[in-house]
Structure formats: structure tokens, C-alpha cells
Design a protein around this motif. Sequence first.
Motif, PDB file in Angstrom:
ATOM      1  N   GLY A 190      -3.044   1.485 -35.810  1.00 46.36           N
ATOM      2  CA  GLY A 190      -3.249   0.237 -35.084  1.00 46.36           C
ATOM      3  C   GLY A 190      -2.791   0.389 -33.649  1.00 46.36           C
ATOM      4  N   PRO A 191      -2.394  -0.701 -33.060  1.00 45.62           N
ATOM      5  CA  PRO A 191      -1.997  -0.650 -31.651  1.00 45.62           C
ATOM      6  C   PRO A 191      -0.799   0.261 -31.445  1.00 45.62           C
ATOM      7  N   ALA A 197      -6.924  -4.975 -30.456  1.00 42.47           N
ATOM      8  CA  ALA A 197      -6.583  -4.075 -31.556  1.00 42.47           C
ATOM      9  C   ALA A 197      -6.548  -4.827 -32.881  1.00 42.47           C
ATOM     10  N   GLU A 198      -6.155  -6.089 -32.849  1.00 43.02           N
ATOM     11  CA  GLU A 198      -6.129  -6.909 -34.056  1.00 43.02           C
ATOM     12  C   GLU A 198      -7.531  -7.317 -34.488  1.00 43.02           C
ATOM     13  N   ASP A 199      -8.375  -7.668 -33.514  1.00 39.85           N
ATOM     14  CA  ASP A 199      -9.736  -8.124 -33.814  1.00 39.85           C
ATOM     15  C   ASP A 199     -10.612  -7.878 -32.592  1.00 39.85           C
ATOM     16  N   ARG A 222       0.170   1.496 -44.160  1.00 44.13           N
ATOM     17  CA  ARG A 222      -0.050   1.112 -42.768  1.00 44.13           C
ATOM     18  C   ARG A 222      -1.225   1.880 -42.236  1.00 44.13           C
ATOM     19  N   ARG A 233      -3.476  -5.710 -27.275  1.00 44.72           N
ATOM     20  CA  ARG A 233      -2.949  -6.076 -28.605  1.00 44.72           C
ATOM     21  C   ARG A 233      -3.926  -6.972 -29.349  1.00 44.72           C
ATOM     22  N   LEU A 234      -4.468  -7.967 -28.658  1.00 45.09           N
ATOM     23  CA  LEU A 234      -5.420  -8.884 -29.298  1.00 45.09           C
ATOM     24  C   LEU A 234      -6.693  -8.158 -29.731  1.00 45.09           C
TER      25      LEU A 234
END
Length: 151
Positions: A149-150, A16-18, A146, A13-14
Motif C-alpha cells: 500500500g502507501p 492509494a486507498e482508492d 497486509r 494517500r487518498l
Amino acid sequence: MTEFDEIDLALLRLLAEDATQSAGALGREVGLSQPAAWRRIKRLTDHGVIAGRRLDLDREALGFGVTVFLGVKLATKGRISLDDFERAVSAIPEVQTVEHVLGLYDYRLRVVARDISDFERVLRRRIMTMPGVGDVEANVLLSEERRPGPI
């Protein structure tokens, strides 16, 4: 690799965000040391769970103000192979994605252009002149609420 624990999922998750975060920063977020976080990320990468990292560019800031989704139906499937079509259309820089789909059309393309007249040029001179291209349907992107993303 099908077994993921909570830490693996948190790291994914982290990332995928950055995806630019260091293993040390990621480790601090999930309660691991830098080497332990790095080993987990490497294991996820080695097993193909992390397939790569990419840069997300602002198309409008780069002068590409129009995005069009094209549905492409091949006219003569027997005369041109799917691989040949995919290779040829992938060589067009304005074509951002090539997706082989099931349904009314054989392919879905994401095409970027500077403006509508630039898109028309790409469509007429590059896509419609390719061997085997039959029906084409264009849908102009108005807004994108949207982004992928993850999972």
C-alpha cells in the motif's frame, strides 16, 4: 521532483486507498478546488510519482485459490540472458510478479493457480521446462495479512 507538501502527500494517500476517486472528491478531502486537485495529480503523474492505477482483483473469487512464491536459481547464467528469462516467464499468465533479487535465488515469482494440482501443472510444464532454470523452491501462501500500500 522531490519536494512534496502536505497536500501532495494527502492526495497520494487518498489515491492509494482508492484510485477511482474523482479530482473533485479528492479536492474536497484536502481543501482544493477540482481544477487545483487535478493539476496536482497531473503534475505528480508527469513527474513519475504516480506510475499508474490498477485494479485489485479477488483471486479466490475468480477461482485462483492457491498462491505460491517460487525462488528460481538459474542454472546457466551464461547460456541464457536474464532478459530472455524475464521475457519468457512473464509470458506465463499464472505468473503474477517477476522480481530479480539478490540472495540465494536469482528470481522470486508470485504464481497463482486454481489448486495445488493446477500449480503442479504450471510448475512442471511451463516453468521447469524453460531453458536455464536450475533450483526452484516453492512456498505456498497461507494467508496475507497486509497488502502493498502507501509508502
